[in-house]
Write a protein that holds these residues in place. Structure first.
Motif, PDB file in Angstrom:
ATOM      1  N   GLU A  42       0.757  -1.202   0.021  1.00  0.00           N
ATOM      2  CA  GLU A  42       0.558  -0.058   0.179  1.00  0.00           C
ATOM      3  C   GLU A  42       0.538   1.301   0.026  1.00  0.00           C
ATOM      4  O   GLU A  42       0.449   2.295  -0.305  1.00  0.00           O
ATOM      5  CB  GLU A  42      -0.918  -0.409   1.474  1.00  0.00           C
ATOM      6  CG  GLU A  42      -2.252  -1.002   0.834  1.00  0.00           C
ATOM      7  CD  GLU A  42      -2.996  -0.388   0.102  1.00  0.00           C
ATOM      8  OE1 GLU A  42      -3.612   1.420   0.387  1.00  0.00           O
ATOM      9  OE2 GLU A  42      -3.665  -1.320  -1.051  1.00  0.00           O
ATOM     10  N   ARG A  43       1.630   0.902   0.088  1.00  0.00           N
ATOM     11  CA  ARG A  43       2.952   2.188  -0.205  1.00  0.00           C
ATOM     12  C   ARG A  43       3.996   2.895  -1.094  1.00  0.00           C
ATOM     13  O   ARG A  43       4.443   3.080  -1.545  1.00  0.00           O
ATOM     14  CB  ARG A  43       3.678   2.333   1.469  1.00  0.00           C
ATOM     15  CG  ARG A  43       3.769   2.193   3.293  1.00  0.00           C
ATOM     16  CD  ARG A  43       2.955   3.614   3.018  1.00  0.00           C
ATOM     17  NE  ARG A  43       2.633   3.779   4.690  1.00  0.00           N
ATOM     18  CZ  ARG A  43       1.934   4.909   4.942  1.00  0.00           C
ATOM     19  NH1 ARG A  43       1.570   5.804   3.658  1.00  0.00           N
ATOM     20  NH2 ARG A  43       1.772   5.582   6.576  1.00  0.00           N
ATOM     21  N   GLN A  44       2.908   1.827  -2.034  1.00  0.00           N
ATOM     22  CA  GLN A  44       4.029   1.147  -2.998  1.00  0.00           C
ATOM     23  C   GLN A  44       2.419   2.115  -4.420  1.00  0.00           C
ATOM     24  O   GLN A  44       1.857   1.988  -3.625  1.00  0.00           O
ATOM     25  CB  GLN A  44       4.503   0.491  -3.688  1.00  0.00           C
ATOM     26  CG  GLN A  44       5.748   0.623  -2.879  1.00  0.00           C
ATOM     27  CD  GLN A  44       7.013  -0.325  -2.859  1.00  0.00           C
ATOM     28  OE1 GLN A  44       5.964  -1.771  -2.770  1.00  0.00           O
ATOM     29  NE2 GLN A  44       8.038  -0.839  -3.073  1.00  0.00           N
ATOM     30  N   ALA A  45       3.355   2.063  -5.579  1.00  0.00           N
ATOM     31  CA  ALA A  45       2.374   3.238  -6.645  1.00  0.00           C
ATOM     32  C   ALA A  45       1.411   1.940  -6.640  1.00  0.00           C
ATOM     33  O   ALA A  45       1.342   0.697  -6.461  1.00  0.00           O
ATOM     34  CB  ALA A  45       3.009   3.354  -7.796  1.00  0.00           C
ATOM     35  N   ASN A 298       1.905   8.486  -0.142  1.00  0.00           N
ATOM     36  CA  ASN A 298       2.597   8.134   0.145  1.00  0.00           C
ATOM     37  C   ASN A 298       4.011   9.018  -0.422  1.00  0.00           C
ATOM     38  O   ASN A 298       4.859   8.175  -0.310  1.00  0.00           O
ATOM     39  CB  ASN A 298       3.046   7.145  -0.872  1.00  0.00           C
ATOM     40  CG  ASN A 298       2.045   5.550  -0.846  1.00  0.00           C
ATOM     41  OD1 ASN A 298       1.093   5.137   0.904  1.00  0.00           O
ATOM     42  ND2 ASN A 298       1.921   4.433  -1.314  1.00  0.00           N
ATOM     43  N   GLU A 299       3.616   9.848  -0.021  1.00  0.00           N
ATOM     44  CA  GLU A 299       4.599  10.829  -0.493  1.00  0.00           C
ATOM     45  C   GLU A 299       6.223  11.495   1.016  1.00  0.00           C
ATOM     46  O   GLU A 299       5.500  11.047   2.093  1.00  0.00           O
ATOM     47  CB  GLU A 299       5.024  12.085  -0.819  1.00  0.00           C
ATOM     48  CG  GLU A 299       3.858  13.450   0.010  1.00  0.00           C
ATOM     49  CD  GLU A 299       4.023  14.820  -1.026  1.00  0.00           C
ATOM     50  OE1 GLU A 299       4.711  15.397  -0.763  1.00  0.00           O
ATOM     51  OE2 GLU A 299       2.821  14.424  -1.496  1.00  0.00           O
ATOM     52  N   GLY A 324      -4.292  12.243  -0.636  1.00  0.00           N
ATOM     53  CA  GLY A 324      -4.687  11.417  -1.652  1.00  0.00           C
ATOM     54  C   GLY A 324      -4.140   9.862  -1.202  1.00  0.00           C
ATOM     55  O   GLY A 324      -3.058   9.919  -1.196  1.00  0.00           O
ATOM     56  N   HIS A 325      -4.709   8.434  -1.119  1.00  0.00           N
ATOM     57  CA  HIS A 325      -4.154   7.749  -1.180  1.00  0.00           C
ATOM     58  C   HIS A 325      -3.789   6.846  -2.157  1.00  0.00           C
ATOM     59  O   HIS A 325      -4.511   7.456  -2.952  1.00  0.00           O
ATOM     60  CB  HIS A 325      -6.072   6.886  -1.066  1.00  0.00           C
ATOM     61  CG  HIS A 325      -5.508   5.245  -0.634  1.00  0.00           C
ATOM     62  ND1 HIS A 325      -5.047   4.747   1.086  1.00  0.00           N
ATOM     63  CD2 HIS A 325      -5.674   4.500  -0.986  1.00  0.00           C
ATOM     64  CE1 HIS A 325      -5.213   4.061   0.846  1.00  0.00           C
ATOM     65  NE2 HIS A 325      -5.033   3.565  -0.376  1.00  0.00           N
ATOM     66  N   ARG A 326      -2.538   6.650  -1.064  1.00  0.00           N
ATOM     67  CA  ARG A 326      -1.672   5.962  -2.214  1.00  0.00           C
ATOM     68  C   ARG A 326      -1.220   6.604  -2.988  1.00  0.00           C
ATOM     69  O   ARG A 326      -0.839   5.825  -4.408  1.00  0.00           O
ATOM     70  CB  ARG A 326      -2.334   4.777  -2.771  1.00  0.00           C
ATOM     71  CG  ARG A 326      -1.344   3.661  -2.854  1.00  0.00           C
ATOM     72  CD  ARG A 326      -1.940   2.147  -3.567  1.00  0.00           C
ATOM     73  NE  ARG A 326      -1.252   1.085  -3.536  1.00  0.00           N
ATOM     74  CZ  ARG A 326      -1.450  -0.235  -3.838  1.00  0.00           C
ATOM     75  NH1 ARG A 326      -2.583  -0.427  -4.125  1.00  0.00           N
ATOM     76  NH2 ARG A 326       0.177  -1.019  -4.406  1.00  0.00           N
ATOM     77  N   GLU A 327      -0.829   7.905  -2.975  1.00  0.00           N
ATOM     78  CA  GLU A 327      -0.673   8.867  -4.327  1.00  0.00           C
ATOM     79  C   GLU A 327       0.633   9.454  -3.679  1.00  0.00           C
ATOM     80  O   GLU A 327       1.221   9.563  -2.412  1.00  0.00           O
ATOM     81  CB  GLU A 327      -1.270   9.954  -4.761  1.00  0.00           C
ATOM     82  CG  GLU A 327      -2.478   9.682  -5.487  1.00  0.00           C
ATOM     83  CD  GLU A 327      -3.824  10.861  -5.469  1.00  0.00           C
ATOM     84  OE1 GLU A 327      -5.259  10.572  -6.252  1.00  0.00           O
ATOM     85  OE2 GLU A 327      -3.440  11.685  -4.854  1.00  0.00           O
TER      86      GLU A 327
END
Length: 359
Positions: A42-45, A298-299, A324-327
């Motif tokens: 989930e922490r990746q694209a 994720n940033e 933004g989720h997972r962005e």
């Protein structure tokens, strides 16, 4: 300054030769991402395609200096020319003085104008993703009954010029739009991503607290609104809470020192460069109706952005913060640069924000 005389960076022979091993390391990073990207968290694209694109950009920005990256990238005004040629639009560029250029996207006589400052650590030009983002925003807002044009700034990149040059150019960009006949400040909006978000904060600061080296701007009313996408408002050389980063972002801590140092030069950091450090009451008189701040889940800079948004809201009040989720960092722009067709959550939020405020 004419378009043909925009300042360009120069490299030493050693810096040019360094491109060969750098390219090899970037290709290796891309190959590794391709192999390992099938098992993403989930922490990746969200997609393998984005995962690969992020990995390549991450390695390139960590491996190459701001000057090297700038050397191989077309300047912002050239990207604009390529964009207008591809879309069949007539280029409309304006010399703003102080080495700055402004570029119109859409009908400059639209009911609303969005002044946008692009990101890139102050050392990278606007990407084609930026112009795709502007066009998408104009089209989507038109579908919602809103007439808007974008006025995009080409500022002098660092280290060719350093602070406060870029802030001065950003102010002149806004001043040019405000000087249009029959243009009310209430129909003028500002936006920026990353370093561009820094400039939005710097310009708002200048409007409320004139910078001693920049001519003040007189407003007859508040600006319509402002959007800061993943704003870089704390130029520290380290990012906190590194555990948030697991390969899902565009950037790494490696860019913090070279990018901030190139922008600042010999200048001392202040509230215009580092809005995060301003006291709460600094924000209270910003002449804008409402502000939206967004960040990617994720940033790597998310903790900084969260702290900034909370402080901004405490001092100003009319601030909305959205994640933004997972962005990744500046996903609404960079995903388009990579060729992704799926709208980001941050991009949808920006569209909804402007829909509510624009006439």
């Amino acid at each position: 300054m004419s378009l043909s005389k925009v300042s360009k960076v120069t490299l030493t022979l050693q810096e040019k030769l360094d491109f060969f091993p750098a390219l090899a390391s970037i290709l290796l990073a891309g190959f590794y991402a391709l192999l390992t990207g099938l098992w993403r968290t989930e922490r990746q694209a969200k997609t393998l395609f984005l995962h690969l694109g992020y990995a390549v950009f991450r390695k390139a920005t960590a491996r190459l200096t701001p000057s090297q990256l700038q050397y191989v990238s077309p300047p912002s005004h050239k990207i604009y020319e390529i964009y207008t040629k591809k879309t069949g639009a007539s280029p409309q560029s304006v010399e703003l003085g102080n080495g700055a250029l402004g570029h119109w996207i859409g009908d400059r006589n639209a009911d609303n104008v969005l002044v946008w400052y692009h990101g890139g650590g102050f050392g990278l030009p606007a990407s084609m993703g930026h112009f795709k983002f502007y066009a998408q925003l104009i089209a989507d807002l038109k579908a919602r009954g809103k007439s808007v044009a974008v006025f995009s700034l080409t500022y002098t990149l660092s280290p060719i010029a350093t602070y406060p040059t870029q802030l001065r150019q950003a102010v002149e960009c806004l001043r040019h739009v405000l000087a249009q006949p029959n243009r009310s400040p209430s129909t003028v909006f500002m936006g920026g991503d990353s370093a561009g978000g820094n400039l939005v904060g710097g310009v708002l600061s200048h409007l409320a607290h004139p910078h001693p080296e920049i001519k003040p701007v007189e407003l007859s009313s508040n600006l319509g609104g402002a959007v800061l996408v993943a704003p870089w408002t704390l130029l520290d050389t380290e990012f906190p809470d590194q555990e948030i980063y697991h390969g899902g972002d565009l950037i790494t801590q490696a860019v913090a020192h070279p990018w901030s140092s190139a922008y600042l030069g010999k200048a001392t950091r202040d509230y215009y460069t580092d809005l995060s450090t301003a006291p709460v009451d600094w924000y209270s008189t910003f002449p804008v109706e409402s502000v939206l701040i967004t960040g990617g889940g994720n940033e790597i800079m998310l903790p900084i952005i969260q702290d900034f948004a909370a402080k901004f809201k405490e001092g100003f009040g009319k601030v909305e913060f959205f994640i933004g989720h997972r962005e990744c960092h500046v996903a609404p722009v960079y995903n388009l640069e990579l060729g992704s067709k799926e709208k980001t959550e941050q991009g949808k939020k920006v569209e909804a924000f402007f829909t509510e405020l624009m006439v």
